[in-house]
Design an enzyme around this catalytic site. Structure first.
Site, PDB file in Angstrom:
ATOM      1  N   GLU A  40       1.033  -1.599  -0.430  1.00 29.78           N
ATOM      2  CA  GLU A  40       0.327   0.158  -0.426  1.00 29.78           C
ATOM      3  C   GLU A  40       1.111   1.245  -0.015  1.00 29.78           C
ATOM      4  O   GLU A  40       0.155   1.999  -0.404  1.00 29.78           O
ATOM      5  CB  GLU A  40      -1.037  -0.420   1.139  1.00 29.78           C
ATOM      6  CG  GLU A  40      -2.029  -0.694   0.547  1.00 29.78           C
ATOM      7  CD  GLU A  40      -3.098  -0.737   0.349  1.00 29.78           C
ATOM      8  OE1 GLU A  40      -2.834  -0.416  -0.488  1.00 29.78           O
ATOM      9  OE2 GLU A  40      -3.775  -1.716  -0.408  1.00 29.78           O
ATOM     10  N   TYR A 123      -6.393   6.478   4.182  1.00 32.46           N
ATOM     11  CA  TYR A 123      -6.445   5.890   2.913  1.00 32.46           C
ATOM     12  C   TYR A 123      -5.804   4.899   3.163  1.00 32.46           C
ATOM     13  O   TYR A 123      -6.550   3.452   2.937  1.00 32.46           O
ATOM     14  CB  TYR A 123      -5.329   6.423   1.744  1.00 32.46           C
ATOM     15  CG  TYR A 123      -5.373   4.541   1.155  1.00 32.46           C
ATOM     16  CD1 TYR A 123      -6.505   3.718  -0.109  1.00 32.46           C
ATOM     17  CD2 TYR A 123      -3.966   4.366   0.492  1.00 32.46           C
ATOM     18  CE1 TYR A 123      -6.473   3.248  -1.365  1.00 32.46           C
ATOM     19  CE2 TYR A 123      -3.757   3.223  -0.161  1.00 32.46           C
ATOM     20  CZ  TYR A 123      -5.462   2.703  -0.840  1.00 32.46           C
ATOM     21  OH  TYR A 123      -5.264   1.459  -1.259  1.00 32.46           O
ATOM     22  N   ASP A 141      -9.666   5.949  -1.722  1.00 36.56           N
ATOM     23  CA  ASP A 141      -8.292   6.105  -2.827  1.00 36.56           C
ATOM     24  C   ASP A 141      -8.647   7.330  -4.778  1.00 36.56           C
ATOM     25  O   ASP A 141     -10.233   7.519  -3.994  1.00 36.56           O
ATOM     26  CB  ASP A 141      -7.796   5.156  -3.678  1.00 36.56           C
ATOM     27  CG  ASP A 141      -7.735   4.409  -4.295  1.00 36.56           C
ATOM     28  OD1 ASP A 141      -9.750   4.215  -4.602  1.00 36.56           O
ATOM     29  OD2 ASP A 141      -7.391   3.743  -5.111  1.00 36.56           O
TER      30      ASP A 141
END
Length: 346
Positions: A40, A123, A141
């Site tokens: 991520e 996020y 996102d």
DNA sequence: TACGCGTGGTA
DNA sequence: TTACCAAGCGT
């Protein structure tokens, strides 16, 4: 939930169109938090294709968060070189150390605790909580912003509309399979609900999409115009030692390309340098090359002239001397790899 | 809140 | 060629 069938349709689509990605768990499995976190962070503002190889190399070299925490920062920066946004690499290393020191090497499972770690924002905290811990966190996102803004035909421009979109996503996110739901929405945005020419015929929720029904879906999300980029100018000094080694220096820890290696040069200004040699690391015969380098950063274009010079013995106090074929072993960002390429005539 | 922060792919 | 865009974060 606003539309009870929405999540089921999205998840059904995901189950039939699931992408196999290096960091993605097998169906029914839950990915481990370290892998999810690493992927991520790399995926922040970076494409899936670019990340894949970096992710594999990091995971092979540092299989656990303990391994990464114990690595020298410079080794992390070297592996990160070329991926951009280098504060991510510095925060990645710092975050690993904090997980080890404060959490006994185990990632926290709730958004609030994740959010306190460096490099983990709204996020990423939600993504880790949902994907690695099956928590019903609302993930938003750029892809999901686009999907939701089209579903509801949100006329408010981004980024001001983000809080409203977040409320909509929170409302849509199911209690069951929240991680799959988040990944499904991102895949939907990446593969179907694309910025340009979305393929609404393949979309599982096109029937509920206000933008699709009433208007041109490509009009959403509405965005405020961005200022155009200025061009800045500078010069770099390619100083070669008799054995072929070239002088590099370490940039300051903070700011642009922070902590990375550079070819020494002038400052970058709004006009081409009039007396660049005044900033050269040594007084000697500098030869201006015909080749120059153009590079675009997030908020400006850069044009660098290249001067080449030669010395017999390189003074170690000037910086690091290393042959260009070994640039891969040090933290040289793309800009200065372009300089090397230009020197050798591509 | 708005800006600084990389790079590569695409149209 | 230029502009836009990509699984954002920190200040």
């Amino acid at each position: 939930m606003t539309h009870p069938a929405h999540a089921d349709q999205i998840l059904a689509w995901y189950d039939h169109n699931r992408r196999r990605l290096p960091w993605r768990a097998e169906p029914g499995e839950i990915a481990d938090p370290y892998s999810v976190w690493l992927s991520e962070v790399m995926l922040q503002q970076t494409t899936v294709q670019t990340v894949a190889d970096y992710y594999r190399r990091f995971l092979a070299r540092w299989p656990t968060v303990q391994d990464l925490a114990q690595a020298p920062l410079d080794a992390v920066l070297t592996e990160w070189a070329g991926l951009g946004y280098y504060a991510r690499a510095r925060n990645l290393h710092k975050c690993a150390a904090m997980v080890v020191a404060r959490h006994r090497g185990v990632f926290p499972s709730n958004e609030a605790a994740l959010r306190l770690l460096p490099g983990i924002g709204d996020y990423t905290a939600a993504a880790i909580a949902a994907i690695a811990f099956d928590r019903p966190a609302a993930v938003m996102d750029g892809n999901i912003e686009r999907v939701v803004s089209r579903l509801f035909a949100v006329e408010d421009p981004l980024p001001a509309a983000k809080p409203r979109l977040k409320i909509l996503v929170t409302d849509l996110t199911p209690q069951a399979r929240p991680g799959d739901y988040a990944q499904a929405m991102m895949d939907l945005g990446a593969m179907v609900c694309t910025p340009r020419r979305p393929t609404c015929g393949l979309c599982p929720v096109s029937g509920a999409c206000i933008a699709r029904i009433s208007d041109d879906p490509e009009r959403f999300p509405v965005k405020t115009a961005k200022p155009d980029k200025p061009t800045r100018y500078g010069a770099v000094f390619w100083l070669v030692r008799k054995d072929g080694a070239v002088l590099l220096r370490r940039r300051e820890e903070k700011g642009l390309l922070g902590g990375m290696m550079e070819v020494p040069g002038t400052e970058w200004r709004d006009t081409p340098p009039t007396a660049p040699l005044a900033d050269a690391p040594l007084k000697l015969e500098w030869q201006k090359l015909d080749a120059s380098v153009r590079h675009t950063f997030t908020h400006f274009h850069l044009e660098l002239q290249i001067y080449r010079g030669a010395v017999g013995l390189g003074d170690p106090k000037l910086g690091t001397w290393i042959t260009p074929d070994r640039f891969g072993e040090v933290a040289v960002p793309t800009l200065f790899r372009k300089v090397a390429k230009a020197v050798f005539g591509k």
